[in-house]
Write a protein that holds these residues in place. Structure first.
Motif, short mmCIF file in Angstrom:
data_model
loop_
_atom_site.label_atom_id
_atom_site.label_comp_id
_atom_site.label_asym_id
_atom_site.label_seq_id
_atom_site.Cartn_x
_atom_site.Cartn_y
_atom_site.Cartn_z
N GLU A 78 0.82 -1.21 0.00
CA GLU A 78 0.00 0.00 0.00
C GLU A 78 0.85 1.26 0.00
N VAL A 79 1.96 1.25 0.75
CA VAL A 79 2.87 2.40 0.77
C VAL A 79 3.40 2.65 -0.64
N ILE A 80 3.83 1.59 -1.31
CA ILE A 80 4.40 1.74 -2.65
C ILE A 80 3.33 2.17 -3.66
N ALA A 81 2.13 1.62 -3.55
CA ALA A 81 1.04 2.03 -4.45
C ALA A 81 0.74 3.51 -4.28
N ASN A 111 15.11 -6.29 0.48
CA ASN A 111 15.02 -7.75 0.52
C ASN A 111 14.16 -8.25 -0.64
N LYS A 112 14.10 -9.57 -0.78
CA LYS A 112 13.40 -10.19 -1.90
C LYS A 112 11.90 -9.89 -1.86
N ALA A 113 11.32 -9.91 -0.67
CA ALA A 113 9.88 -9.64 -0.55
C ALA A 113 9.55 -8.22 -1.00
N ALA A 118 7.39 -4.44 -4.87
CA ALA A 118 7.60 -3.20 -5.63
C ALA A 118 7.43 -3.45 -7.12
N GLN A 119 7.98 -4.54 -7.62
CA GLN A 119 7.82 -4.86 -9.04
C GLN A 119 6.36 -5.10 -9.40
N ALA A 120 5.62 -5.76 -8.51
CA ALA A 120 4.19 -5.99 -8.74
C ALA A 120 3.43 -4.67 -8.73
N ALA A 121 3.78 -3.76 -7.83
CA ALA A 121 3.12 -2.46 -7.75
C ALA A 121 3.38 -1.65 -9.02
N VAL A 122 4.61 -1.70 -9.53
CA VAL A 122 4.95 -0.99 -10.77
C VAL A 122 4.15 -1.58 -11.93
N ALA A 123 4.08 -2.91 -12.02
CA ALA A 123 3.32 -3.56 -13.09
C ALA A 123 1.84 -3.19 -13.02
N GLU A 124 1.30 -3.16 -11.80
CA GLU A 124 -0.11 -2.81 -11.62
C GLU A 124 -0.35 -1.36 -12.02
N ILE A 133 6.09 2.76 -17.12
CA ILE A 133 6.56 3.54 -15.98
C ILE A 133 8.08 3.53 -15.95
N VAL A 134 8.68 4.69 -15.72
CA VAL A 134 10.14 4.81 -15.73
C VAL A 134 10.75 4.70 -14.34
N THR A 135 9.93 4.58 -13.30
CA THR A 135 10.42 4.47 -11.92
C THR A 135 11.06 3.11 -11.72
N PRO A 136 12.39 3.05 -11.49
CA PRO A 136 13.04 1.76 -11.33
C PRO A 136 12.91 1.21 -9.91
N VAL A 137 13.05 -0.10 -9.80
CA VAL A 137 13.17 -0.77 -8.50
C VAL A 137 14.65 -1.11 -8.35
N LEU A 138 15.30 -0.51 -7.35
CA LEU A 138 16.75 -0.64 -7.17
C LEU A 138 17.08 -1.24 -5.82
N SER A 139 18.22 -1.89 -5.74
CA SER A 139 18.69 -2.42 -4.45
C SER A 139 19.07 -1.27 -3.54
N ALA A 140 18.63 -1.37 -2.29
CA ALA A 140 18.92 -0.31 -1.32
C ALA A 140 20.41 -0.19 -1.06
#
Length: 197
Positions: A78-81, A111-113, A118-124, A133-140
């Motif tokens: 929800e935070v990411i959405a 982490n993996k979860a 995050a990837q699922a939220a971007v896809a949605e 969407i150009v917002t990447p998911v990056l390792s912290a």
């Protein structure tokens, strides 16, 4: 006594964090501090290799925030959405009137979860917009806390100089946010799904 202590911890979830970059960190902080379940939002820098970055020199870093939340009240998903619906996810050159690599959007996962969520939220969000969407998911990487004067900037009472003359800091923030067209663009892009303060 043991039963009482045990009952006190039932339903108590450990706080979690999400790190996101959405342009000006003042705006992202302002958006999320009023969200139920969010206990703290801290402005800072992340994503680069420079140690001890500052506002004057944070080359390679994004302006970002670390959001601490209670997963029993609001989930990471929800935070990411909400985050994705608070920024222009189609702009890879910065956000609104803040241009350059430090102001790009990103989601930093630890982490993996978080990565999967995050990837699922971007896809949605891509499906909802019907656009890439150009917002990447990056390792912290290390999250460096920004200078004190950046924390809760939108609530400040100091007098600052703006293009429209001297203003109380909180009013200067509102002037900046409106002048940059942040909320108008988010509403244009997301319609009734838009999330902003």
């Amino acid at each position: 006594m043991a039963l009482v202590l045990m009952l006190a911890f039932v339903g108590t979830a450990k706080a979690e964090t999400a790190i996101v970059a959405g342009g000006c960190f003042w705006c992202v902080e302002s958006d999320f501090e009023s969200v139920p379940g969010v206990s703290e939002v801290v402005s800072g820098y992340t994503g680069g290799d420079m140690k001890n970055p500052t506002y004057k020199n944070h080359e390679g870093h994004y302006e970002a925030v670390e959001i601490t939340f209670d997963p029993a009240v609001i989930s990471y998903d929800e935070v990411i959405a909400k985050f994705l619906r608070s920024v222009d996810v189609l702009d890879d050159g910065g956000q609104f009137c803040d241009r350059g690599s430090a102001y790009r959007t990103a989601i930093f996962v630890s982490n993996k979860a978080q990565k999967q969520a995050a990837q699922a939220a971007v896809a949605e969000a891509e499906a909802a917009l019907g656009q890439k969407i150009v917002t990447p998911v990056l390792s912290a990487k290390t999250f460096w806390i920004a200078e004190d004067y950046h924390q809760d900037y939108y609530k400040g009472t100091d007098i600052v100089l703006t293009r429209a003359g001297p203003k109380k800091q909180s009013n200067a923030y509102k002037f900046y946010r409106k002048s940059c067209g942040r909320d108008a663009r988010v509403r244009e892009l997301w319609g009734d799904q838009a999330f902003s303060h």
